[in-house]
Design an enzyme around this catalytic site. Sequence first.
Site, PDB file in Angstrom:
ATOM      1  N   CYS A 172      69.335 124.083  89.335  1.00 27.52           N
ATOM      2  CA  CYS A 172      69.625 123.051  88.355  1.00 27.52           C
ATOM      3  C   CYS A 172      70.896 122.307  88.722  1.00 27.52           C
ATOM      4  O   CYS A 172      71.474 122.509  89.795  1.00 27.52           O
ATOM      5  CB  CYS A 172      69.788 123.680  86.964  1.00 27.52           C
ATOM      6  SG  CYS A 172      68.480 124.848  86.535  1.00 27.52           S
TER       7      CYS A 172
ATOM      8  N   LEU B  46      65.657 122.585  86.958  1.00 30.08           N
ATOM      9  CA  LEU B  46      64.521 122.743  87.855  1.00 30.08           C
ATOM     10  C   LEU B  46      63.955 124.118  87.555  1.00 30.08           C
ATOM     11  O   LEU B  46      64.580 125.140  87.852  1.00 30.08           O
ATOM     12  CB  LEU B  46      64.953 122.634  89.323  1.00 30.08           C
ATOM     13  CG  LEU B  46      63.864 122.903  90.370  1.00 30.08           C
ATOM     14  CD1 LEU B  46      62.754 121.862  90.277  1.00 30.08           C
ATOM     15  CD2 LEU B  46      64.456 122.916  91.777  1.00 30.08           C
TER      16      LEU B  46
ATOM     17  N   GLY C  77      71.182 128.213  89.816  1.00 30.05           N
ATOM     18  CA  GLY C  77      71.036 129.199  90.883  1.00 30.05           C
ATOM     19  C   GLY C  77      70.073 130.290  90.510  1.00 30.05           C
ATOM     20  O   GLY C  77      69.256 130.159  89.595  1.00 30.05           O
ATOM     21  N   GLU C  78      70.187 131.401  91.216  1.00 29.86           N
ATOM     22  CA  GLU C  78      69.337 132.559  90.972  1.00 29.86           C
ATOM     23  C   GLU C  78      70.174 133.827  91.127  1.00 29.86           C
ATOM     24  O   GLU C  78      70.930 133.961  92.087  1.00 29.86           O
ATOM     25  CB  GLU C  78      68.178 132.626  91.982  1.00 29.86           C
ATOM     26  CG  GLU C  78      67.325 131.372  92.085  1.00 29.86           C
ATOM     27  CD  GLU C  78      66.491 131.110  90.856  1.00 29.86           C
ATOM     28  OE1 GLU C  78      66.335 132.042  90.029  1.00 29.86           O
ATOM     29  OE2 GLU C  78      65.994 129.979  90.705  1.00 29.86           O
TER      30      GLU C  78
ATOM     31  N   ASP D 162      66.681 134.817  84.249  1.00 28.60           N
ATOM     32  CA  ASP D 162      67.943 135.384  84.725  1.00 28.60           C
ATOM     33  C   ASP D 162      69.131 134.742  84.012  1.00 28.60           C
ATOM     34  O   ASP D 162      70.210 135.328  83.922  1.00 28.60           O
ATOM     35  CB  ASP D 162      68.072 135.249  86.240  1.00 28.60           C
ATOM     36  CG  ASP D 162      67.941 133.824  86.741  1.00 28.60           C
ATOM     37  OD1 ASP D 162      67.341 132.991  86.052  1.00 28.60           O
ATOM     38  OD2 ASP D 162      68.437 133.534  87.852  1.00 28.60           O
TER      39      ASP D 162
ATOM     40  N   GLY E 276      66.647 130.075 107.134  1.00 27.22           N
ATOM     41  CA  GLY E 276      67.404 130.948 108.035  1.00 27.22           C
ATOM     42  C   GLY E 276      68.848 130.518 108.203  1.00 27.22           C
ATOM     43  O   GLY E 276      69.546 131.039 109.071  1.00 27.22           O
TER      44      GLY E 276
END
Length: 616
Positions: free
Chosen positions: A2, A51, A79-80, A103, A381
């Site tokens: 977000c 988002l 975030g997460e 979360d 990566g």
Amino acid sequence: MCGIAGWVSFERDLREQRAIAEAMTETMALRGPDAGGLWLDQHVALGHRRLSIIDLEGGSQPMAAERDGRSVACLVYTGEVYNFRELRAELQGLGHAFRTRSDTEVVLHAYLQWGETMVDRLNGMYAFAMWDAREERLLLVRDRMGVKPLYYYPLPDGALFGSEPKAILAHPQAKRRVTADGLREMLDLVKTPEAAVFAGMHEVRPGQAVSVDRRGLRKRRYWQLEAREHADDLPATIRRVRELLDDIVERQIVADVPLCSLLSGGLDSSAITALAAISMRRQGKGAVRSFSVDFVKHGTDFAADFLRGSPDAPFVRDLAAHAGTEHREILLQSRELADPALRAAVLGAQDLPPAYWGDMLPSLYKLFEAIRAQSTVALSGESADELFGGYRWFHDDSAIAADTFPWLAGTSGSFFDGRSLLAPELLNRLDMAGFRRDSYAQALAETPRLASDTPKERRMREISHMHLTRLVQALLDRKDRMSMAVGLEVRVPFCDHRLVEYVFNAPWSMKHFDGREKSLLRAACRDALPESILQRVKSPYPATQDPAYEKALREGLIRVLDDARSPALPLLDKTAAWKLLDRPFGKTSAPPERAGLEMALGLDEWLRHHQAALDL
């Protein structure tokens, strides 16, 4: 994923300032295209653009907690947190009741339970603002590696904050002023911790918490890299790296929306894609979707250069077949990367001149745009080179011995030198050599050390620390801005702080035990990768070799030089610019020439777009 924005004022009633708070929040619409929200109290305004990734129905923000009919805390979060399930179970055991599966609510309740020390329990990529109504205090927190951005702007009676500078600049009290220090930050590929280009603005440092209350503003580092003795032998170290990667990838494939991987055919992205494929098969989730990018005609016209020895496509195909991914190649036309509309979109996302990265930024934007049509979350990566020692200058004795940042030393540095077309008097006034010396000295002073380190290990620890605190920040910021501009969340498993702490303290002799780059990573993932990937030499993100792109850059520079109103014109060495334009061009220009072209055009576009006042 977000975008957040907000304002704290202890001398104004912000319930009467909704229009300003809405304008700040709206600048984050691209980061959060799914929903928006605003929470106002007397001294605080919290804005959020969402988002949706986890708990699509229940994770709306701002999210407030109430006790006895009044709000005690309110959170805006981006975030997460990958260990949110374990934390939620622990909190439930302590008596907390949850209304959602998100979360976000776990972070809110963690604060209610543990206060500011809750940050020590989080594993993830995040940036958030927590308003504690009981203490009238704002808490700004950024994740340990700085994957997610967060800026603030102190005011006499409080502060402004936002995921990006544009959120803060939407407030009438924030000035679009750039001093010599800000310009120096733009002209050297060294991201000074906490520094922002705009005067008066600051970036929350990775692993930092900033609090604002009536007593003022305070900063605290809750995490930083520490030097520790490494007790494991080589086989145990390889096993531990693999164990960590398996756990990290398994945590990061959790999403309630379509997920994919970014695949370049290099060791880093191939390892993440292969491990994700193994984990998803084990969980019965089907095949991983993977995406790669290349330029039309690279398959037939590719030419090796200093950085890139081979095209990506054959290696991408090998890994996709080996891991059984559903793969799609995104092919780009080189000339479209210089399209003014695309460059404007990149500039709007970046908030800075897109100078060092050249065509990489518009190509990333186009790649992420194409991916977003099919997925909302992607694994990347990014950061493995900085962590495991993948760049060639990690293995170049002259770069290692240089009294500066290794990526700016010798031949490597020429690829990032965008100053070739700037006016000599400007560069003299800025004293860029002195700025780089000071930045380097600051980086050295911050490096943790062990008395037991040999001189070689000591030096490689310094170089590793510089990459993980200076260079990687620029790369993560680049990835975040281009992905979030199209509403795509990119997760970076190699930035998990447990892996970073472990590998940072592994001896350099282990990190290249077989005489190659990224030896530990290669050994840890050997069983999951085809032999072609295991033997491939590091090759960076692809750059266009089509002369049409250079031609478009030259045309843009001519427009700048011919327009007396060009805001960048006073900053340029016009004689050097016309000399460059008189030279013949081929498939690629020399690195300083290409970087100089990008910097000149980028500065002009940036000054026009932001209408920034230069105070030099």
